[in-house]
Structures are given as C-alpha cells and as structure tokens.
Design a protein around this motif. Structure first.
Motif, PDB file in Angstrom:
ATOM      1  N   ASN A 266      13.160  -5.685  -5.357  1.00 41.49           N
ATOM      2  CA  ASN A 266      14.052  -5.479  -6.609  1.00 41.49           C
ATOM      3  C   ASN A 266      14.898  -3.722  -6.659  1.00 41.49           C
ATOM      4  N   LYS A 267      14.395  -3.083  -6.060  1.00 46.98           N
ATOM      5  CA  LYS A 267      15.134  -1.909  -5.720  1.00 46.98           C
ATOM      6  C   LYS A 267      16.245  -1.883  -4.527  1.00 46.98           C
ATOM      7  N   LYS A 268      16.363  -3.099  -3.850  1.00 48.71           N
ATOM      8  CA  LYS A 268      16.947  -3.330  -2.685  1.00 48.71           C
ATOM      9  C   LYS A 268      16.891  -2.459  -1.517  1.00 48.71           C
ATOM     10  N   LEU A 269      15.658  -2.044  -1.355  1.00 48.03           N
ATOM     11  CA  LEU A 269      15.294  -1.221  -0.281  1.00 48.03           C
ATOM     12  C   LEU A 269      14.719  -1.730   0.991  1.00 48.03           C
ATOM     13  N   THR A 270      15.128  -1.357   2.169  1.00 46.51           N
ATOM     14  CA  THR A 270      14.340  -1.710   3.561  1.00 46.51           C
ATOM     15  C   THR A 270      13.107  -0.962   3.548  1.00 46.51           C
ATOM     16  N   GLN A 271      12.128  -1.661   4.320  1.00 50.65           N
ATOM     17  CA  GLN A 271      10.933  -1.218   4.494  1.00 50.65           C
ATOM     18  C   GLN A 271      10.971   0.404   5.103  1.00 50.65           C
ATOM     19  N   GLY A 272      12.010   0.503   6.049  1.00 54.37           N
ATOM     20  CA  GLY A 272      12.415   1.920   6.396  1.00 54.37           C
ATOM     21  C   GLY A 272      12.913   3.007   5.394  1.00 54.37           C
ATOM     22  N   GLN A 273      13.405   2.645   4.542  1.00 52.03           N
ATOM     23  CA  GLN A 273      14.082   3.391   3.451  1.00 52.03           C
ATOM     24  C   GLN A 273      12.757   3.805   2.540  1.00 52.03           C
ATOM     25  N   LEU A 274      12.151   2.649   2.146  1.00 48.44           N
ATOM     26  CA  LEU A 274      10.935   3.065   1.315  1.00 48.44           C
ATOM     27  C   LEU A 274       9.828   3.818   1.904  1.00 48.44           C
ATOM     28  N   ALA A 275       9.894   3.609   3.235  1.00 49.76           N
ATOM     29  CA  ALA A 275       8.829   4.589   4.191  1.00 49.76           C
ATOM     30  C   ALA A 275       9.175   5.936   4.064  1.00 49.76           C
ATOM     31  N   GLN A 276      10.711   6.253   4.321  1.00 48.39           N
ATOM     32  CA  GLN A 276      11.281   7.780   4.156  1.00 48.39           C
ATOM     33  C   GLN A 276      11.144   8.109   2.875  1.00 48.39           C
ATOM     34  N   MET A 277      11.023   7.234   1.900  1.00 53.87           N
ATOM     35  CA  MET A 277      11.020   7.970   0.546  1.00 53.87           C
ATOM     36  C   MET A 277       9.533   8.386   0.128  1.00 53.87           C
ATOM     37  N   ILE A 278       8.474   7.730   0.688  1.00 52.04           N
ATOM     38  CA  ILE A 278       6.915   8.470   0.427  1.00 52.04           C
ATOM     39  C   ILE A 278       6.576   9.224   1.867  1.00 52.04           C
ATOM     40  N   ASN A 279       7.482   9.442   2.654  1.00 49.19           N
ATOM     41  CA  ASN A 279       7.097  10.319   3.783  1.00 49.19           C
ATOM     42  C   ASN A 279       6.033   9.580   4.711  1.00 49.19           C
ATOM     43  N   GLU A 280       5.941   8.338   5.054  1.00 48.84           N
ATOM     44  CA  GLU A 280       5.339   7.608   5.749  1.00 48.84           C
ATOM     45  C   GLU A 280       6.049   6.857   6.874  1.00 48.84           C
ATOM     46  N   LYS A 281       5.484   6.590   7.775  1.00 46.66           N
ATOM     47  CA  LYS A 281       6.133   5.488   8.942  1.00 46.66           C
ATOM     48  C   LYS A 281       6.432   4.097   8.340  1.00 46.66           C
ATOM     49  N   PRO A 282       7.526   3.615   8.760  1.00 43.35           N
ATOM     50  CA  PRO A 282       7.963   2.139   8.518  1.00 43.35           C
ATOM     51  C   PRO A 282       6.565   1.421   8.729  1.00 43.35           C
ATOM     52  N   GLN A 283       6.180   1.727  10.067  1.00 42.17           N
ATOM     53  CA  GLN A 283       4.996   0.711  10.355  1.00 42.17           C
ATOM     54  C   GLN A 283       4.089   0.416   9.176  1.00 42.17           C
ATOM     55  N   ILE A 284       3.804   1.537   8.319  1.00 37.84           N
ATOM     56  CA  ILE A 284       2.745   1.458   7.421  1.00 37.84           C
ATOM     57  C   ILE A 284       2.930   0.496   6.185  1.00 37.84           C
ATOM     58  N   ILE A 285       4.444   0.585   5.781  1.00 38.15           N
ATOM     59  CA  ILE A 285       4.801  -0.268   4.916  1.00 38.15           C
ATOM     60  C   ILE A 285       5.009  -1.964   5.364  1.00 38.15           C
ATOM     61  N   GLN A 286       5.098  -2.066   6.554  1.00 32.35           N
ATOM     62  CA  GLN A 286       5.157  -3.236   7.336  1.00 32.35           C
ATOM     63  C   GLN A 286       3.781  -3.767   7.272  1.00 32.35           C
ATOM     64  N   GLU A 287       2.603  -2.814   7.235  1.00 32.80           N
ATOM     65  CA  GLU A 287       1.174  -3.569   7.413  1.00 32.80           C
ATOM     66  C   GLU A 287       0.777  -3.544   6.199  1.00 32.80           C
ATOM     67  N   TYR A 288       1.081  -3.009   5.085  1.00 34.57           N
ATOM     68  CA  TYR A 288       0.726  -3.166   3.735  1.00 34.57           C
ATOM     69  C   TYR A 288       1.381  -4.651   3.174  1.00 34.57           C
ATOM     70  N   GLU A 289       2.749  -4.684   3.607  1.00 33.31           N
ATOM     71  CA  GLU A 289       3.384  -6.187   3.219  1.00 33.31           C
ATOM     72  C   GLU A 289       2.942  -7.369   4.070  1.00 33.31           C
ATOM     73  N   SER A 290       2.347  -7.142   5.266  1.00 29.43           N
ATOM     74  CA  SER A 290       1.695  -8.114   6.090  1.00 29.43           C
ATOM     75  C   SER A 290       0.319  -8.361   5.809  1.00 29.43           C
ATOM     76  N   GLY A 291      -0.352  -7.152   5.123  1.00 26.38           N
ATOM     77  CA  GLY A 291      -1.802  -7.390   4.550  1.00 26.38           C
ATOM     78  C   GLY A 291      -2.885  -7.053   5.801  1.00 26.38           C
ATOM     79  N   LYS A 292      -2.196  -6.318   6.675  1.00 32.29           N
ATOM     80  CA  LYS A 292      -3.109  -5.798   7.825  1.00 32.29           C
ATOM     81  C   LYS A 292      -3.717  -4.450   7.643  1.00 32.29           C
ATOM     82  N   ALA A 293      -3.128  -3.667   6.598  1.00 37.49           N
ATOM     83  CA  ALA A 293      -3.449  -2.156   6.420  1.00 37.49           C
ATOM     84  C   ALA A 293      -4.659  -2.182   5.823  1.00 37.49           C
ATOM     85  N   ILE A 294      -5.514  -0.938   6.036  1.00 42.19           N
ATOM     86  CA  ILE A 294      -6.710  -0.800   5.250  1.00 42.19           C
ATOM     87  C   ILE A 294      -6.349  -0.128   4.130  1.00 42.19           C
TER      88      ILE A 294
END
Length: 142
Positions: free
Chosen positions: A93-121
């Motif tokens: 809805n915000k038209k953001l990529t995983q990398g852009q969102l990760a940069q906004m919250i100061n985390e690695k893009p891999q973390i966003i990818q893990e959350y969206e795939s359900g693999k993250a703790i």
C-alpha cells in the motif's frame, strides 16, 4: 675486542626421567602379605572402573534414553500468517520494496524477507518499528 675471553658452551645432554613408582604402593602390598602370613583377617576391595571413564558414559546413556522417550516437539515460534499478510499488504500500500522498508527501520532487507515469508522468530521491537514505519497496526485489531 680485547679483554673478552673465549666463549664456551656446555653441550652435555640433560636427561629428564619420570620418577619410579612410589614405594607406598609396594609397602601396602607388602603389609597385606605380611598380615596374611600372620593369619589376620584381611578385607581387600577391588575398585571397578578405576582410572576409566565408564561411569561418566553410563549417565549419558540415561539422558539419551530420556531424550528418545521425549515426545514433545520443540520448535521456535514463527511469524503468524496474519502478521505476514499484514506486513506485505501495508508495504504494498505504501509502494515500498523490502529493501526500502528495511532501510526505514534500520534493519537488513533479509529480516523483512524473513518476516514476510514466515521464517523469522518474532521480535516485538522489530514489529513495533514496522508498525511505525508503515503507519499501520500489524498485531491485534486494526
């Protein structure tokens, strides 16, 4: 270099040997034999597993058996399906990529990818950061 005499070194080998077995063990044996000859009643004890590691290994077999008997399946908590979908939908809805969102919250893009795939703790701090960055309540009621 006058005044300094010839330097000599001692090249004799130095031999270091182990000590011979102590006389205490021999004395004990002699004392037992002497007491037997005199007719005294002597009890000797044979020490089993002396100087071996067998006692330690038997306790691990018990622990292994307990683990084998254990039926509970222990796994880490994973990101719930509802949360995965909410993160993806809010990001789209915000038209953001995983990398852009990760940069906004100061985390690695891999973390966003893990959350969206359900693999993250799940980590509450990261979820709060995502809620702030996306401006949406991801957990509970919307």
């Amino acid at each position: 270099m006058a005044g300094i005499g010839p330097l000599t070194q001692d090249w004799e080998p130095v031999v270091i040997r182990k000590k011979a077995p102590t006389a205490a063990a021999k004395k004990d044996e002699k004392a037992v034999n002497a007491a037997r000859r005199m007719g005294a009643d002597i009890d000797t004890i044979k020490k089993f597993n002396a100087a071996t590691n067998k006692a330690a290994s038997s306790s691990t077999s018990l622990n292994t058996k307990k683990l084998d008997d254990e039926t509970e399946n222990l796994t880490h908590e994973r990101v719930p399906t509802e949360l995965k979908k909410n993160i993806m939908q809010a990001r789209m809805n915000k038209k953001l990529t995983q990398g852009q969102l990760a940069q906004m919250i100061n985390e690695k893009p891999q973390i966003i990818q893990e959350y969206e795939s359900g693999k993250a703790i799940p980590n509450q701090q990261i979820i709060v950061k995502l809620e702030r960055a996306l401006g949406v309540k991801l957990r509970g009621k919307k």
